[in-house]
Design a protein around this motif. Structure first.
Motif, PDB file in Angstrom:
ATOM      1  N   TYR A  58       0.750  -1.380   0.012  1.00 31.15           N
ATOM      2  CA  TYR A  58      -0.044  -0.013  -0.164  1.00 31.15           C
ATOM      3  C   TYR A  58       0.817   1.226   0.215  1.00 31.15           C
ATOM      4  CZ  TYR A  58      -2.909   3.756   1.187  1.00 31.15           C
ATOM      5  OH  TYR A  58      -3.791   4.938   0.989  1.00 31.15           O
ATOM      6  N   ARG A  61       2.228   1.969  -3.406  1.00 33.59           N
ATOM      7  CA  ARG A  61       1.356   2.321  -4.217  1.00 33.59           C
ATOM      8  C   ARG A  61       0.770   3.891  -4.085  1.00 33.59           C
ATOM      9  NH1 ARG A  61      -1.527  -2.252  -2.800  1.00 33.59           N
ATOM     10  NH2 ARG A  61      -3.094  -0.887  -1.533  1.00 33.59           N
ATOM     11  N   SER A  62       0.619   4.207  -2.818  1.00 38.66           N
ATOM     12  CA  SER A  62      -0.010   5.406  -2.467  1.00 38.66           C
ATOM     13  C   SER A  62       1.513   6.697  -2.522  1.00 38.66           C
ATOM     14  CB  SER A  62      -0.443   5.496  -1.201  1.00 38.66           C
ATOM     15  OG  SER A  62       0.450   5.268  -0.039  1.00 38.66           O
ATOM     16  N   ILE A  65       0.889   9.375  -5.216  1.00 34.20           N
ATOM     17  CA  ILE A  65      -0.246  10.134  -5.099  1.00 34.20           C
ATOM     18  C   ILE A  65       0.242  11.524  -4.502  1.00 34.20           C
ATOM     19  CG2 ILE A  65      -2.301  10.424  -4.311  1.00 34.20           C
ATOM     20  CD1 ILE A  65      -2.602   7.368  -4.045  1.00 34.20           C
ATOM     21  N   LYS A  68       1.066  13.826  -0.511  1.00 33.54           N
ATOM     22  CA  LYS A  68       1.691  12.603   0.431  1.00 33.54           C
ATOM     23  C   LYS A  68       2.149  13.518   1.705  1.00 33.54           C
ATOM     24  CE  LYS A  68       5.986  10.884  -0.831  1.00 33.54           C
ATOM     25  NZ  LYS A  68       6.776   9.844  -1.090  1.00 33.54           N
ATOM     26  N   ASN A  75      -4.697  11.132   1.618  1.00 32.24           N
ATOM     27  CA  ASN A  75      -3.471  10.274   1.468  1.00 32.24           C
ATOM     28  C   ASN A  75      -2.522  10.436   2.642  1.00 32.24           C
ATOM     29  OD1 ASN A  75      -1.734   8.328  -0.005  1.00 32.24           O
ATOM     30  ND2 ASN A  75      -0.896   9.971  -1.134  1.00 32.24           N
ATOM     31  N   SER A  78      -4.232   8.807   5.609  1.00 36.68           N
ATOM     32  CA  SER A  78      -4.498   7.413   5.553  1.00 36.68           C
ATOM     33  C   SER A  78      -3.037   6.698   5.678  1.00 36.68           C
ATOM     34  CB  SER A  78      -4.835   6.979   4.079  1.00 36.68           C
ATOM     35  OG  SER A  78      -4.982   5.698   3.970  1.00 36.68           O
ATOM     36  N   ARG A  79      -2.023   6.965   5.181  1.00 32.21           N
ATOM     37  CA  ARG A  79      -0.512   6.416   5.329  1.00 32.21           C
ATOM     38  C   ARG A  79      -0.192   6.630   6.696  1.00 32.21           C
ATOM     39  NH1 ARG A  79       2.705   6.257   0.799  1.00 32.21           N
ATOM     40  NH2 ARG A  79       4.525   6.838   2.084  1.00 32.21           N
TER      41      ARG A  79
END
Length: 95
Positions: A58, A61-62, A65, A68, A75, A78-79
């Protein structure tokens, strides 16, 4: 220190709480410099494995974006909150 924002009470800036949006897991009243933004993040219908391999996948992948590194992006939260490390939810994703 409680903060009232658009009819909702938050424990403070940059402190995630359970979302009142049924489609999202968490929300946070984010503040960066003088900007304030309400951000909902995390898909409520998805469980997460949180294994080391799932976390690594994950985060890879992120990483590309936009946003970040900005506290004003979903994002980032979430991270930081959902995928930061062990101690998270252990529910498997839906089949």
């Amino acid at each position: 220190m409680s903060i009232e924002y658009r009819g909702r009470t938050f424990p403070g800036y940059n402190k995630p709480v359970k979302s009142d949006n049924p489609k999202k897991k968490k929300m946070v009243l984010a503040k960066e410099n003088d900007q304030v933004k309400l951000i909902h993040f995390g898909d409520a219908s998805m469980g997460h494995n949180y294994s080391a391999a799932a976390r690594k996948s994950y985060l890879a992948r992120s990483a590309g974006i936009k946003g970040k590194d900005s506290k004003l992006s979903a994002n980032y939260w979430s991270r930081k909150v959902l995928w930061a490390g062990p101690g998270g939810e252990k529910k498997d994703p839906p089949k």
